[in-house]
Design a protein around this motif. Structure first.
Motif, mmCIF file in Angstrom:
data_model
loop_
_atom_site.group_PDB
_atom_site.id
_atom_site.type_symbol
_atom_site.label_atom_id
_atom_site.label_comp_id
_atom_site.label_asym_id
_atom_site.label_seq_id
_atom_site.Cartn_x
_atom_site.Cartn_y
_atom_site.Cartn_z
ATOM 1 N N GLU A 266 -7.757 -55.942 3.317
ATOM 2 C CA GLU A 266 -7.500 -54.512 3.540
ATOM 3 C C GLU A 266 -6.790 -54.258 4.867
ATOM 4 O O GLU A 266 -6.421 -53.141 5.163
ATOM 5 N N GLY A 267 -6.671 -55.270 5.687
ATOM 6 C CA GLY A 267 -6.121 -55.116 7.035
ATOM 7 C C GLY A 267 -7.246 -55.255 8.049
ATOM 8 O O GLY A 267 -8.417 -55.104 7.708
ATOM 9 N N SER A 268 -6.897 -55.526 9.270
ATOM 10 C CA SER A 268 -7.940 -55.748 10.275
ATOM 11 C C SER A 268 -8.753 -54.485 10.563
ATOM 12 O O SER A 268 -9.914 -54.564 10.937
ATOM 13 N N LEU A 269 -8.151 -53.328 10.355
ATOM 14 C CA LEU A 269 -8.851 -52.039 10.430
ATOM 15 C C LEU A 269 -8.057 -51.079 9.544
ATOM 16 O O LEU A 269 -7.046 -50.526 9.951
ATOM 17 N N PRO A 270 -8.497 -50.909 8.286
ATOM 18 C CA PRO A 270 -7.684 -50.145 7.336
ATOM 19 C C PRO A 270 -7.704 -48.637 7.587
ATOM 20 O O PRO A 270 -8.633 -48.108 8.182
ATOM 21 N N HIS A 271 -6.668 -47.997 7.110
ATOM 22 C CA HIS A 271 -6.539 -46.538 7.085
ATOM 23 C C HIS A 271 -6.678 -45.913 8.475
ATOM 24 O O HIS A 271 -7.425 -44.965 8.682
ATOM 25 N N VAL A 272 -5.919 -46.488 9.423
ATOM 26 C CA VAL A 272 -5.800 -45.912 10.759
ATOM 27 C C VAL A 272 -4.338 -45.967 11.169
ATOM 28 O O VAL A 272 -3.559 -46.765 10.651
ATOM 29 N N TYR A 273 -3.995 -45.096 12.100
ATOM 30 C CA TYR A 273 -2.747 -45.195 12.825
ATOM 31 C C TYR A 273 -3.125 -45.732 14.191
ATOM 32 O O TYR A 273 -4.239 -45.503 14.658
ATOM 33 N N VAL A 274 -2.226 -46.409 14.848
ATOM 34 C CA VAL A 274 -2.503 -46.903 16.194
ATOM 35 C C VAL A 274 -1.599 -46.144 17.147
ATOM 36 O O VAL A 274 -0.381 -46.109 16.961
ATOM 37 N N ASP A 275 -2.209 -45.510 18.151
ATOM 38 C CA ASP A 275 -1.394 -44.735 19.089
ATOM 39 C C ASP A 275 -0.721 -45.664 20.093
ATOM 40 O O ASP A 275 -0.868 -46.882 20.037
ATOM 41 N N ARG A 276 0.025 -45.097 21.005
ATOM 42 C CA ARG A 276 0.793 -45.894 21.966
ATOM 43 C C ARG A 276 -0.094 -46.727 22.879
ATOM 44 O O ARG A 276 0.348 -47.727 23.424
ATOM 45 N N VAL A 277 -1.333 -46.313 23.062
ATOM 46 C CA VAL A 277 -2.264 -47.052 23.910
ATOM 47 C C VAL A 277 -2.944 -48.167 23.120
ATOM 48 O O VAL A 277 -3.534 -49.075 23.688
ATOM 49 N N GLY A 278 -2.854 -48.093 21.797
ATOM 50 C CA GLY A 278 -3.489 -49.099 20.957
ATOM 51 C C GLY A 278 -4.802 -48.644 20.349
ATOM 52 O O GLY A 278 -5.484 -49.417 19.695
ATOM 53 N N ASP A 279 -5.167 -47.375 20.571
ATOM 54 C CA ASP A 279 -6.409 -46.841 20.010
ATOM 55 C C ASP A 279 -6.188 -46.377 18.574
ATOM 56 O O ASP A 279 -5.156 -45.777 18.268
ATOM 57 N N PRO A 280 -7.167 -46.627 17.690
ATOM 58 C CA PRO A 280 -7.017 -46.163 16.311
ATOM 59 C C PRO A 280 -7.257 -44.664 16.166
ATOM 60 O O PRO A 280 -8.167 -44.099 16.759
ATOM 61 N N VAL A 281 -6.402 -44.030 15.375
ATOM 62 C CA VAL A 281 -6.545 -42.633 14.967
ATOM 63 C C VAL A 281 -6.786 -42.674 13.465
ATOM 64 O O VAL A 281 -6.011 -43.300 12.732
ATOM 65 N N LEU A 282 -7.856 -42.051 12.989
ATOM 66 C CA LEU A 282 -8.220 -42.149 11.588
ATOM 67 C C LEU A 282 -7.153 -41.527 10.690
ATOM 68 O O LEU A 282 -6.650 -40.439 10.968
ATOM 69 N N CYS A 283 -6.833 -42.211 9.606
ATOM 70 C CA CYS A 283 -5.925 -41.703 8.584
ATOM 71 C C CYS A 283 -6.803 -41.049 7.526
ATOM 72 O O CYS A 283 -7.495 -41.729 6.774
ATOM 73 N N LEU A 284 -6.804 -39.729 7.483
ATOM 74 C CA LEU A 284 -7.757 -38.993 6.662
ATOM 75 C C LEU A 284 -7.181 -38.418 5.383
ATOM 76 O O LEU A 284 -7.932 -37.940 4.544
ATOM 77 N N PHE A 285 -5.862 -38.423 5.233
ATOM 78 C CA PHE A 285 -5.273 -37.842 4.032
ATOM 79 C C PHE A 285 -3.882 -38.420 3.831
ATOM 80 O O PHE A 285 -3.298 -38.995 4.737
#
Length: 155
Positions: free
Chosen positions: A83-102
């Motif tokens: 599924e990926g190392s952390l599925p259904h997220v975007y990664v911001d410029r700092v590298g932090d995950p932002v949840l992909c909710l829709f």
């Protein structure tokens, strides 16, 4: 006057439905809330940042969606997972995950929608799917993975 729900209106709706959420920063057009969601096993502190677009801006849900981040406990990756190392997220410029909710292509969310009715319940659902994925390696939430170009476009 904006055609979109004001920060005050968003905050009142969040307070009414999600009493564990608190407004931590705001201006006339931006706000950040912090609160706790507990899908099954763990309680997660999350932070939601939202910006009301100007009426003259092109409405692009991919760029104008609220950003939901898990503050604690940190999300754990599974390197090499199908599924990926952390599925259904975007990664911001700092590298932090932002949840992909829709799915941004299906108009599930627009700036006309209330966060208390969309973003927060979707974050709770995402966290439940995350807990299941951590236990089984299967993402039960459906959706589709975005490619690198789309993930980069959000930032």
């Amino acid at each position: 006057m904006s055609v979109f729900p004001s920060i005050d209106r968003q905050h009142a709706a969040i307070r009414a439905v999600w009493p564990t959420f608190h407004l931590v920063a705001h201006t006339d057009r931006t706000a950040t809330w912090s609160g706790t969601l507990k899908p099954f096993m763990l309680a997660y502190k999350v932070r939601i940042s939202h910006r009301i677009p100007l009426a003259i801006e092109r409405i692009d849900p991919l760029r104008q969606q609220p950003e939901v981040r898990v503050v604690s406990p940190p999300l754990k990756r599974r390197p090499g997972d199908a599924e990926g190392s952390l599925p259904h997220v975007y990664v911001d410029r700092v590298g932090d995950p932002v949840l992909c909710l829709f799915d941004y292509e299906t108009d599930e969310w627009t700036p006309f929608r209330m966060l208390a009715e969309t973003t927060i319940p979707w974050a709770l659902d995402w966290l439940g799917c995350y807990e299941g994925w951590r236990a089984t390696g299967e993402w039960s939430g459906g959706g589709r993975h975005v490619g690198p170009a789309v993930a980069e476009a959000i930032r």
